[in-house]
Design a protein around this motif. Structure first.
Motif, mmCIF file in Angstrom:
data_model
loop_
_atom_site.group_PDB
_atom_site.id
_atom_site.type_symbol
_atom_site.label_atom_id
_atom_site.label_comp_id
_atom_site.label_asym_id
_atom_site.label_seq_id
_atom_site.Cartn_x
_atom_site.Cartn_y
_atom_site.Cartn_z
ATOM 1 N N ALA A 1 117.472 34.819 115.032
ATOM 2 C CA ALA A 1 116.866 35.798 114.128
ATOM 3 C C ALA A 1 115.354 35.888 114.353
ATOM 4 C CB ALA A 1 117.164 35.404 112.680
ATOM 5 N N GLU B 1 113.255 38.319 118.085
ATOM 6 C CA GLU B 1 112.289 39.329 117.622
ATOM 7 C C GLU B 1 110.927 39.083 118.276
ATOM 8 O OE1 GLU B 1 112.138 40.254 113.503
ATOM 9 O OE2 GLU B 1 114.272 40.764 113.436
ATOM 10 N N TRP C 1 124.029 37.605 115.547
ATOM 11 C CA TRP C 1 123.271 37.506 114.294
ATOM 12 C C TRP C 1 123.965 36.448 113.447
ATOM 13 C CZ3 TRP C 1 118.924 38.544 111.948
ATOM 14 C CH2 TRP C 1 118.853 38.873 110.604
ATOM 15 N N ALA D 1 117.385 34.346 106.788
ATOM 16 C CA ALA D 1 117.213 35.273 107.910
ATOM 17 C C ALA D 1 115.992 36.167 107.680
ATOM 18 C CB ALA D 1 118.471 36.118 108.058
ATOM 19 N N GLN D 2 115.862 36.652 106.459
ATOM 20 C CA GLN D 2 114.754 37.539 106.116
ATOM 21 C C GLN D 2 113.397 36.848 106.355
ATOM 22 O OE1 GLN D 2 113.007 38.456 101.842
ATOM 23 N NE2 GLN D 2 115.188 38.701 101.881
ATOM 24 N N ASN E 1 112.770 36.548 110.114
ATOM 25 C CA ASN E 1 112.351 37.841 110.676
ATOM 26 C C ASN E 1 110.894 38.150 110.360
ATOM 27 O OD1 ASN E 1 115.553 39.371 109.882
ATOM 28 N ND2 ASN E 1 114.919 38.177 111.634
ATOM 29 N N HIS F 1 116.766 44.119 111.971
ATOM 30 C CA HIS F 1 116.620 43.159 113.078
ATOM 31 C C HIS F 1 116.872 43.886 114.411
ATOM 32 C CE1 HIS F 1 117.144 39.471 115.407
ATOM 33 N NE2 HIS F 1 118.383 39.814 115.702
ATOM 34 N N GLN F 2 117.950 44.701 114.435
ATOM 35 C CA GLN F 2 118.242 45.458 115.661
ATOM 36 C C GLN F 2 117.091 46.406 116.000
ATOM 37 O OE1 GLN F 2 122.082 47.168 114.666
ATOM 38 N NE2 GLN F 2 123.084 45.851 116.174
ATOM 39 N N THR G 1 113.915 45.976 115.313
ATOM 40 C CA THR G 1 112.790 45.209 115.861
ATOM 41 C C THR G 1 113.060 44.809 117.312
ATOM 42 O OG1 THR G 1 112.429 44.336 113.660
ATOM 43 C CG2 THR G 1 111.289 43.214 115.444
#
Ligand SMILES: Cc1cc2nc3c(=O)[nH]c(=O)nc-3n(C[C@H](O)[C@H](O)[C@H](O)COP(=O)(O)OP(=O)(O)OC[C@H]3O[C@@H](n4cnc5c(N)ncnc54)[C@H](O)[C@@H]3O)c2cc1C
Length: 402
Positions: free
Chosen positions: A11, A15, A41, A307-308, A311, A376-377, A379
């Motif tokens: 994650a 990025e 993911w 995850a947030q 990211n 995420h995708q 980024t």
């Protein structure tokens, strides 16, 4: 010229690799060290385990993605770091050891489940720490479903991971109930705390519990597992819970080999301790973020392993490093939590908003859950690629034979 080596393409790491690869000067080099060939993911690992994951559209091949986004994928596992020589030590897939020089090293290797040294847990439980473990879990679940009769699954831990897994398996069992040969899954979700989602707001726990009960998941609160055997778990008050398959999804820690690696500072969960800039406390050329890092916030608390958070830290560090390479000072990472979204089965989710004052639930909220993955995708692959994927996915759902 600088060489930036990123370890871990999850994650956070993927990025950073994508953003840096697209923005650094052509003389600078960005290398992603990752042992896997494909990116998954992690918050969807429970879907792999339940056989509902779309591996065509929701995975990324590091090698080709790197070629299109300005970084190089070096397939290997980090094993050590030589800080004096500024070299990363890795194990390649063929077992050989190699070293890789770096100017800046970013460690984003994530976390693994914490079994709190519970007797028998490591030997007799399935874990969802890697794509391979998730796939192995599906193989076991798949043969269980085909075995007919009534089967039992024990899941320890009712945080996001355990709860999402329990709900997904319950939904799969419900959908297969029309097939007379499919097994009926009885799911025990076992939690030591007095509510599910113990790290979330109480109202969210209450709503999640109602939904789990609707899916006939047997939620056992205030229940601590003392030991695990091949076909059962025993609670601290002596209750025996027989099961055909058992999962451990309670707690996280960084892997043991990361503890004080290269003489860096780490905490009791093996996480590398970093400054607010995400630079490790003892070495300003090594950074850590995501679940493997202990990141302090100005109020003395720590950034949560979500995850947030991974990211947001990744976007911050990528921008910060690009500026740093141009001679600017590093800025501190300030984490503002955007709330929590938990999927409960593939058509339902619960979310908190406005500092936990508002709880939303339902099918539409499930779309919100997907949004975190879509961001995420965006980024890592850009807005166009993300939009294409959403359209393909919708079409696939619409036209695939049922
Ligand atoms: C089933 C499940 C459900 C979850 N649900 C949610 C949720 O609903 N919401 C939420 O916020 N969070 C959720 N999480 C947690 C979330 O997945 C993590 O917080 C997040 O993925 C952490 O990101 P990361 O980049 O630190 O690590 P990861 O995403 O785990 O990535 C780590 C990467 O490092 C690689 N790696 C590991 N060791 C090495 C090594 N030695 N050398 C090279 N590479 C290495 C791994 O292969 C992996 O690609 C869930 C987790 C699970 C397992």
């Amino acid at each position: 010229m600088s060489r930036i080596v990123i370890v871990g393409g999850g994650a956070a790491g993927l990025e950073i690799a994508s953003m840096l690869g697209r923005s650094v000067n052509s003389q600078d080099e960005v290398i992603l060290v990752e042992g896997e060939t494909h990116h998954y993911w992690k918050p969807r690992f429970h879907e792999i385990a339940a056989g509902t994951f779309d591996s065509d559209l929701d995975t990324i091949c590091y090698f080709s993605h790197g070629a299109n986004n300005g970084y190089m994928h070096y397939q290997a596992w980090m094993t050590d770091v030589n800080r004096a020589a500024k070299q990363l030590v890795v194990r390649k897939p063929n077992g050989e050891t190699d070293t890789l020089a770096y100017d800046y090293l970013i460690i984003a290797i994530g976390a693994i489940s914490n079994d709190f040294a519970t007797q028998g847990a490591k030997e007799h439980c399935l874990f969802l720490d890697t794509p391979e473990q998730a796939r192995d879990s599906w193989h076991q679940i798949s043969s269980l479903l085909r075995s007919g009769l009534s089967r039992t699954i024990n899941i320890v831990g009712a945080g996001a991971t355990g709860l999402e897994l329990a709900a997904e398996l319950a939904k799969v069992s419900e959908e297969l109930s029309r097939n007379p040969y499919a097994a009926k899954l009885n799911i025990n979700l076992i939690e030591a705390a007095d509510r599910v989602l113990p790290n979330g707001p109480v109202k969210m726990s209450e709503q999640a519990l109602l939904r789990l009960e609707k899916y006939q998941v047997n939620v056992m609160l205030n229940t601590r597992i003392a030991s695990v055997e091949a076909d059962r778990m025993t609670t601290s008050d002596g209750q025996v819970l027989n099961a055909d398959v058992q999962f451990w999804a309670a707690g996280i820690k960084a892997p043991d080999w990361l503890k004080e690696i290269g003489g860096l500072q780490s905490n009791s969960l093996n996480q590398l301790v970093v400054e607010q800039t995400l630079a490790t406390t003892f070495d300003s050329s090594i950074f850590a973020l995501g679940d493997c890092a202990a990141i302090p916030q100005a109020d003395g608390s720590q950034v949560p392993p979500k995850a947030q958070a991974a990211n947001r830290a990744a976007v911050h560090l990528a921008k910060n490093l690009v500026a740093h390479l141009k001679g600017k000072p590093l800025k501190p990472f300030v984490y503002n939590d955007g709330g929590m979204v938990v999927a409960i089965g593939h058509n339902f989710a619960i979310s908190t908003m406005m500092n936990d004052r508002l709880i939303l639930k339902g099918r539409l909220v499930r779309r919100l859950y997907d949004t975190i993955f879509r961001l995420h995708q965006k980024t890592v692959s850009g807005y166009l690629a993300m939009s294409r994927l959403i359209i393909f996915k919708r079409l696939k759902c619409l036209f695939k034979p049922v």
